[in-house]
Scaffold this active site. Sequence first.
Site, PDB file in Angstrom:
ATOM      1  CG  ASP A  40      -2.022  -0.857   1.226  1.00  0.00           C
ATOM      2  OD1 ASP A  40      -2.360  -1.307   0.130  1.00  0.00           O
ATOM      3  OD2 ASP A  40      -2.607  -1.099   2.298  1.00  0.00           O
ATOM      4  CE  LYS A  62      -6.177   7.939  -3.280  1.00  0.00           C
ATOM      5  NZ  LYS A  62      -6.988   8.925  -2.606  1.00  0.00           N
ATOM      6  CG  MET A 176      -8.569   6.697   7.417  1.00  0.00           C
ATOM      7  SD  MET A 176      -9.543   5.280   6.861  1.00  0.00           S
ATOM      8  CE  MET A 176     -10.348   4.778   8.369  1.00  0.00           C
TER       9      MET A 176
HETATM   10  N1  SAH Z   1      -3.866   0.177   9.479  1.00  0.00           N
HETATM   11  C1  SAH Z   1      -3.415   1.536   9.687  1.00  0.00           C
HETATM   12  C2  SAH Z   1      -4.514   2.549   9.434  1.00  0.00           C
HETATM   13  C3  SAH Z   1      -5.023   2.555   8.038  1.00  0.00           C
HETATM   14  S1  SAH Z   1      -6.184   3.832   7.734  1.00  0.00           S
HETATM   15  C4  SAH Z   1      -2.829   1.644  11.096  1.00  0.00           C
HETATM   16  O1  SAH Z   1      -2.983   0.747  11.921  1.00  0.00           O
HETATM   17  O2  SAH Z   1      -2.149   2.649  11.343  1.00  0.00           O
HETATM   18  C5  SAH Z   1      -5.162   5.114   7.133  1.00  0.00           C
HETATM   19  C6  SAH Z   1      -5.063   6.237   8.130  1.00  0.00           C
HETATM   20  O3  SAH Z   1      -4.065   5.948   9.090  1.00  0.00           O
HETATM   21  C7  SAH Z   1      -4.613   7.552   7.551  1.00  0.00           C
HETATM   22  O4  SAH Z   1      -5.693   8.249   6.960  1.00  0.00           O
HETATM   23  C8  SAH Z   1      -4.100   8.271   8.768  1.00  0.00           C
HETATM   24  O5  SAH Z   1      -5.166   8.770   9.529  1.00  0.00           O
HETATM   25  C9  SAH Z   1      -3.478   7.138   9.542  1.00  0.00           C
HETATM   26  N2  SAH Z   1      -2.034   7.043   9.339  1.00  0.00           N
HETATM   27  C10 SAH Z   1      -1.336   5.990   8.899  1.00  0.00           C
HETATM   28  N3  SAH Z   1      -0.011   6.240   8.900  1.00  0.00           N
HETATM   29  C11 SAH Z   1       0.131   7.484   9.371  1.00  0.00           C
HETATM   30  C12 SAH Z   1       1.248   8.308   9.637  1.00  0.00           C
HETATM   31  N4  SAH Z   1       2.498   7.899   9.399  1.00  0.00           N
HETATM   32  N5  SAH Z   1       1.032   9.541  10.137  1.00  0.00           N
HETATM   33  C13 SAH Z   1      -0.208   9.976  10.378  1.00  0.00           C
HETATM   34  N6  SAH Z   1      -1.307   9.232  10.141  1.00  0.00           N
HETATM   35  C14 SAH Z   1      -1.138   8.004   9.653  1.00  0.00           C
END
Ligand code: SAH
Length: 519
Positions: A40, A62, A176
Amino acid sequence: MTNKQNKGKVWLVGAGPGDAGLLTLRGREVLEQAESVVYDALVGDGILGWIPEAARQIYVGKRGGSHTKSQDEINEILVEEASRGRRVVRLKGGDPFVFGRGSEEAEVLRAHGIPFEVVPGVTSAVAVPAYCGIPVTHRGIAPSFHVITGHRKNGEPAQMDYSSMVKEGGTLIFLMGVTSAEHICQELIKGGMDKNTPAALLEKGTTAGQKKAVSTVEHLWEEGKRQGIRPPAIIVVGGVCGLADTCSWLEEKPLFGEKILVTRPKRRSHGMAARLREAGAEVVELPAAEPRLIQKEEERAALKQAVLESSRYGWAVFTSPSGVELFFEFMKEERIDIRALGSLRFAVIGEGTRKSLEAYGFYADYMPGRYYAEDLGAGLADFIAKEKAQGSTASETVLLLRARKASKALTEKLKEAGIDFEERVLYDTETADVSPQAERVKNLLSKKAFSFVTFTSASTVEGFLNMLNPSEEEKEGFTAVCIGEQTRQAAEAAGMRTVVSAIPSMDSMAERMEELCRH
Ligand code: SAH
């Protein structure tokens, strides 16, 4: 073929929020065994550099305006890859089961009778605040934390009971949710939250792009806008955000906010990368040149003969850690016992080479004060002359074990001093093949993502240029940090902005970057 005879299997692996150090040991282990990797957009660039070269790499996120693959398409890819008998790693940002749709993929795999395992990851919900100095719980401030989706469906924010969230009194973490930040904060206030409650927007946490906007729930949205916070980001609401300064730590590191490309040969790159990560940088590795042991029969025979007749020589000279490693690889391939080297003394160009040699149980007998080829030549000649003056009768002949394209400065100094020497070509330096990692790096270069690119030899400069063919504009995006003058000249001739480290060592290169960042 049924799946029982078929080794096809899928590992749903959490890659953490970005920092390569936050991939779990188990995650790294299965990644190293992968034959196909489906990944991803939120997987850290440093981690993508660890995908085995032979593995198929399929990007399903994306990028640059093109659309994300639909979940159905991703499911199809996973089923297809595993059905072909491949070991498939499905690499996801954070944890695969925290808003990662990992469980939907598991359902599909189960339905197709494809075995799978889950490797949990460090979720951004907890790690991003931690890297920004915000603890998700704190005694007396937050007795719980809640991870909530801020995702809009068809442009509409999700319907949620904000007043019950407020009543709980825990830390609220929205994933998100950047584009709905204003709405979320308004709803929380409507739901009874004190408008002065601390709140934060945290962008690209744990990477070089990490940014934090800390304010109150009333003004968070404006503050985020002022600072230009963009996705991916999380919203944290609660008293714990008040600790953001007290508990901050990453921002204080000397290379925080710097994304650095390390172009060393593969087997040499990890030490440098670790050193820079320790200093707070985000590191991406791109092996740009690979040293390869000589293959030609005549050359191998000449080298073998020199080794078998090593008692004819007084000294063997190594000028790189790769040279040392390849030499002992050669010994192994030819099944020559290291006792054959018993009477030789060893001279090395510098610290890195000295350490490599020690790993094989040999302690260098000579190393110059400055790690340059001319210093090695002149210093070794002096050393030999002094011994002779003291009545030594040991052989003076020097055996040089180096790359085909090696510095003439060393041999010139030996010639000047009248020292007898013989050269044996030990390895060639080849440009690495164009790879998916090179394509990703090319894309990062075009976005001017790197502040520094490190070069430890003229051949890494050459490899970098051959692989990536950077435009003038892309070259302006970074400073080339070079290990020595020769390397600097190669980088400058290619039109790069260059700096050179005080002494030719990785530490010194890192210090040079730290110095530049202080200004
Ligand atoms: N499975 C992931 C979440 C996926 S949804 C987890 O456990 O972290 C995707 C969302 O995760 C993004 O829209 C953002 O809100 C958050 N996110 C993921 N990586 C991030 C990062 N490095 N910094 C800030 N937000 C992050």
